[in-house]
Motif scaffolding. Structure first.
Motif, mmCIF file in Angstrom:
data_model
loop_
_atom_site.group_PDB
_atom_site.id
_atom_site.type_symbol
_atom_site.label_atom_id
_atom_site.label_comp_id
_atom_site.label_asym_id
_atom_site.label_seq_id
_atom_site.Cartn_x
_atom_site.Cartn_y
_atom_site.Cartn_z
ATOM 1 N N ASN A 165 0.821 -1.206 0.000
ATOM 2 C CA ASN A 165 0.000 0.000 0.000
ATOM 3 C C ASN A 165 0.860 1.262 0.000
ATOM 4 O O ASN A 165 0.539 2.247 -0.670
ATOM 5 C CB ASN A 165 -0.929 -0.009 1.216
ATOM 6 C CG ASN A 165 -2.072 -0.979 1.058
ATOM 7 O OD1 ASN A 165 -3.081 -0.673 0.456
ATOM 8 N ND2 ASN A 165 -1.907 -2.183 1.596
ATOM 9 N N LEU A 166 1.951 1.246 0.740
ATOM 10 C CA LEU A 166 2.873 2.383 0.717
ATOM 11 C C LEU A 166 3.436 2.595 -0.677
ATOM 12 O O LEU A 166 3.670 3.737 -1.100
ATOM 13 C CB LEU A 166 4.002 2.150 1.716
ATOM 14 C CG LEU A 166 3.601 2.184 3.193
ATOM 15 C CD1 LEU A 166 4.759 1.678 4.057
ATOM 16 C CD2 LEU A 166 3.199 3.585 3.623
ATOM 17 N N SER A 167 3.637 1.507 -1.405
ATOM 18 C CA SER A 167 4.133 1.606 -2.771
ATOM 19 C C SER A 167 3.140 2.353 -3.662
ATOM 20 O O SER A 167 3.529 3.169 -4.509
ATOM 21 C CB SER A 167 4.398 0.199 -3.323
ATOM 22 O OG SER A 167 4.882 0.248 -4.647
ATOM 23 N N ASP A 168 1.856 2.083 -3.475
ATOM 24 C CA ASP A 168 0.831 2.827 -4.223
ATOM 25 C C ASP A 168 0.902 4.321 -3.917
ATOM 26 O O ASP A 168 0.790 5.156 -4.817
ATOM 27 C CB ASP A 168 -0.564 2.305 -3.875
ATOM 28 C CG ASP A 168 -0.940 1.064 -4.670
ATOM 29 O OD1 ASP A 168 -0.561 0.966 -5.850
ATOM 30 O OD2 ASP A 168 -1.621 0.197 -4.112
ATOM 31 N N LEU A 169 1.065 4.662 -2.641
ATOM 32 C CA LEU A 169 1.147 6.080 -2.269
ATOM 33 C C LEU A 169 2.374 6.730 -2.898
ATOM 34 O O LEU A 169 2.307 7.873 -3.380
ATOM 35 C CB LEU A 169 1.198 6.222 -0.750
ATOM 36 C CG LEU A 169 -0.062 5.831 0.023
ATOM 37 C CD1 LEU A 169 0.154 6.059 1.524
ATOM 38 C CD2 LEU A 169 -1.287 6.620 -0.450
ATOM 39 N N ALA A 170 3.499 6.026 -2.900
ATOM 40 C CA ALA A 170 4.719 6.577 -3.493
ATOM 41 C C ALA A 170 4.497 6.923 -4.956
ATOM 42 O O ALA A 170 4.934 7.975 -5.439
ATOM 43 C CB ALA A 170 5.872 5.588 -3.342
ATOM 44 N N ALA A 171 3.822 6.040 -5.682
ATOM 45 C CA ALA A 171 3.591 6.268 -7.109
ATOM 46 C C ALA A 171 2.594 7.393 -7.368
ATOM 47 O O ALA A 171 2.555 7.938 -8.471
ATOM 48 C CB ALA A 171 3.104 4.980 -7.767
ATOM 49 N N LYS A 172 1.811 7.739 -6.378
ATOM 50 C CA LYS A 172 0.878 8.862 -6.521
ATOM 51 C C LYS A 172 1.495 10.179 -6.082
ATOM 52 O O LYS A 172 0.844 11.228 -6.151
ATOM 53 C CB LYS A 172 -0.388 8.596 -5.697
ATOM 54 C CG LYS A 172 -1.156 7.339 -6.083
ATOM 55 C CD LYS A 172 -1.655 7.382 -7.511
ATOM 56 C CE LYS A 172 -0.790 6.592 -8.453
ATOM 57 N NZ LYS A 172 -1.213 6.678 -9.861
ATOM 58 N N GLY A 173 2.734 10.133 -5.594
ATOM 59 C CA GLY A 173 3.369 11.347 -5.082
ATOM 60 C C GLY A 173 2.794 11.786 -3.757
ATOM 61 O O GLY A 173 2.848 12.960 -3.397
ATOM 62 N N VAL A 175 10.782 7.325 -0.528
ATOM 63 C CA VAL A 175 11.772 8.405 -0.483
ATOM 64 C C VAL A 175 11.723 9.256 -1.748
ATOM 65 O O VAL A 175 12.251 10.367 -1.773
ATOM 66 C CB VAL A 175 13.196 7.854 -0.281
ATOM 67 C CG1 VAL A 175 13.356 7.250 1.099
ATOM 68 C CG2 VAL A 175 13.561 6.853 -1.370
ATOM 69 N N LEU A 176 11.061 8.762 -2.792
ATOM 70 C CA LEU A 176 10.966 9.511 -4.051
ATOM 71 C C LEU A 176 9.603 10.165 -4.243
ATOM 72 O O LEU A 176 9.284 10.635 -5.333
ATOM 73 C CB LEU A 176 11.262 8.582 -5.233
ATOM 74 C CG LEU A 176 12.692 8.040 -5.318
ATOM 75 C CD1 LEU A 176 12.854 7.139 -6.524
ATOM 76 C CD2 LEU A 176 13.694 9.182 -5.370
ATOM 77 N N THR A 177 8.801 10.198 -3.181
ATOM 78 C CA THR A 177 7.450 10.744 -3.276
ATOM 79 C C THR A 177 7.441 12.139 -3.897
ATOM 80 O O THR A 177 6.698 12.408 -4.853
ATOM 81 C CB THR A 177 6.798 10.780 -1.882
ATOM 82 O OG1 THR A 177 6.538 9.441 -1.458
ATOM 83 C CG2 THR A 177 5.490 11.543 -1.905
ATOM 84 N N GLN A 178 8.222 13.046 -3.360
ATOM 85 C CA GLN A 178 8.193 14.415 -3.864
ATOM 86 C C GLN A 178 8.753 14.500 -5.277
ATOM 87 O O GLN A 178 8.231 15.246 -6.112
ATOM 88 C CB GLN A 178 8.972 15.358 -2.949
ATOM 89 C CG GLN A 178 8.890 16.813 -3.421
ATOM 90 C CD GLN A 178 9.420 17.794 -2.394
ATOM 91 O OE1 GLN A 178 9.455 17.510 -1.199
ATOM 92 N NE2 GLN A 178 9.820 18.973 -2.869
ATOM 93 N N ALA A 179 9.801 13.741 -5.577
ATOM 94 C CA ALA A 179 10.376 13.772 -6.922
ATOM 95 C C ALA A 179 9.370 13.282 -7.956
ATOM 96 O O ALA A 179 9.271 13.845 -9.058
ATOM 97 C CB ALA A 179 11.649 12.933 -6.967
ATOM 98 N N VAL A 180 8.625 12.227 -7.633
ATOM 99 C CA VAL A 180 7.583 11.743 -8.538
ATOM 100 C C VAL A 180 6.530 12.825 -8.734
ATOM 101 O O VAL A 180 6.099 13.109 -9.860
ATOM 102 C CB VAL A 180 6.958 10.447 -7.994
ATOM 103 C CG1 VAL A 180 5.707 10.069 -8.784
ATOM 104 C CG2 VAL A 180 7.970 9.302 -8.035
ATOM 105 N N VAL A 230 8.332 1.874 -8.811
ATOM 106 C CA VAL A 230 7.552 2.948 -9.407
ATOM 107 C C VAL A 230 7.823 2.985 -10.902
ATOM 108 O O VAL A 230 8.973 3.034 -11.346
ATOM 109 C CB VAL A 230 7.894 4.318 -8.784
ATOM 110 C CG1 VAL A 230 7.189 5.448 -9.538
ATOM 111 C CG2 VAL A 230 7.495 4.348 -7.308
ATOM 112 N N LEU A 231 6.752 2.958 -11.685
ATOM 113 C CA LEU A 231 6.789 3.123 -13.129
ATOM 114 C C LEU A 231 6.192 4.486 -13.440
ATOM 115 O O LEU A 231 5.057 4.765 -13.033
ATOM 116 C CB LEU A 231 5.969 2.015 -13.796
ATOM 117 C CG LEU A 231 5.683 2.143 -15.289
ATOM 118 C CD1 LEU A 231 6.972 1.972 -16.091
ATOM 119 C CD2 LEU A 231 4.637 1.113 -15.716
#
Length: 334
Positions: A76-84, A208-213, A278-279
């Motif tokens: 689930n955290l992975s989904d959030l990361a991909a949404k920024g 860790v890439l949330t903001q960059a995405v 993340v894609l």
């Protein structure tokens, strides 16, 4: 560690109080004494995602309980990361055959460790008994500035296709655990075998890439069912197609070695699930910034292809520029 529960509680309430009340650190969780929680938006949009992991489908009955807990939250955290989106909290639903401390103790400890390290506290949930396979369902909440969530619909022709980490390791890890061809091939390579099994059991979400995405991607999703199939979904949502250079898809040394030895084929890696990378699609002028953000965070980010106009299925090209005829694109539940 689990704490002792008051003696006057029901069995379910006692289980919650002992194992999961210590995880409910957000004030809006009300220490799990209520049947609802409050999540403050602070003017942000709230991003909601949910994923369940089922015994025999997403994890093996023999998997350690601590790895099951980490996988349940991390997908689930992975989904959030991909949404920024920055993690804000989660709800937990457990369907259990029994309430043995030998299983629940390590499960709750690991879940608590991940909740703290990823800044995603438990807000509430439910526990039920089941005679069938165990199931853990998590609904995670994240925050993004108004209108800034990165969806699947923004990819445009000319965007580069980027992916984090390496692809296919989890599929090989499952093959190892179930006694497939990779298990025999890696019998004398315990370090490689253990690393691949870990990729299956314990995803590494790229929060860790949330903001960059959020700052650079035009469209994004996490790779959960297989790179080929998930890219196909993203392209369909955006009304575009894609061209992927398969030789540029990032592989671990172990995966590349197994391909070179013809133990597995590249389709296994492209269509295998459980990568949780993340894609995303990024305009060429901004791709360097996202790749640099990955380098700063210790996460490899690799350009593997280009978004093109059209509505046909994405093309996966070999070193000679010939299209690979993939028999399957991803894992499917049905």
């Amino acid at each position: 560690m689990p704490v002792a529960a008051p003696q006057n509680l029901s069995a379910e309430d006692s289980l919650i109080a002992r194992y999961f009340k210590p995880l409910a650190t957000d004030p809006g969780a009300f220490a799990l004494v209520d049947d609802a929680a409050v999540l403050s938006s602070s003017g942000d949009d709230i991003v909601v995602t949910t994923d369940a992991v089922v015994e025999g489908v997403h994890y093996l009955a023999t998997d350690p309980p601590d790895t099951i807990a980490r996988k349940a939250l991390r997908v689930n955290l992975s989904d959030l990361a991909a949404k920024g989106a920055a993690a804000a909290g989660f709800l937990l639903t457990l369907a259990l055959r029994s309430k043995e401390d030998a299983w629940l103790g390590p499960f709750a400890d690991a879940l608590g460790e991940d909740a703290r390290s990823f800044g995603c506290p438990l807000l509430g949930g439910d526990t039920v008994s089941t005679p069938g396979p165990q199931m853990i369902s998590i609904t995670a909440f994240g925050r993004v500035p108004k209108g800034r969530m990165v969806g699947r619909t923004g990819a445009r022709p000319g965007d580069l296709i980027l992916v984090t980490g390496t692809i296919g390791d989890a599929a090989i890890g499952l093959d190892v655990l179930t006694g497939g061809a990779a298990a025999a091939a890696l019998a004398s390579e315990p370090a490689a075998r253990d690393a691949l099994v870990s990729r299956y059991r314990i995803p590494q979400p790229r929060n860790v890439l949330t903001q960059a995405v959020r700052d650079h991607a035009t469209a994004a999703m996490d790779v959960s069912d297989g790179l080929a199939g998930d890219l196909t979904k993203l392209c369909a949502a955006s009304g575009v197609s894609a061209s992927v250079d398969v030789a540029r898809v990032p592989l671990s040394a172990a995966a590349a070695g197994l391909i070179a030895r013809k133990v597995i084929c590249v389709e296994t890696l492209l269509a295998g699930g459980d990568d949780y990378e993340v894609l995303c699609t990024v305009p060429p002028a901004q791709s360097g910034a996202l790749i640099a953000a990955g380098q700063a965070a210790g996460v490899a980010v690799t350009a593997i292809g280009t978004i093109v106009a059209g509505h046909q299925r994405p093309r996966f090209l070999d070193r000679q520029g010939q299209e690979l005829a993939l028999k399957r694109l991803s894992y499917s539940h049905f």
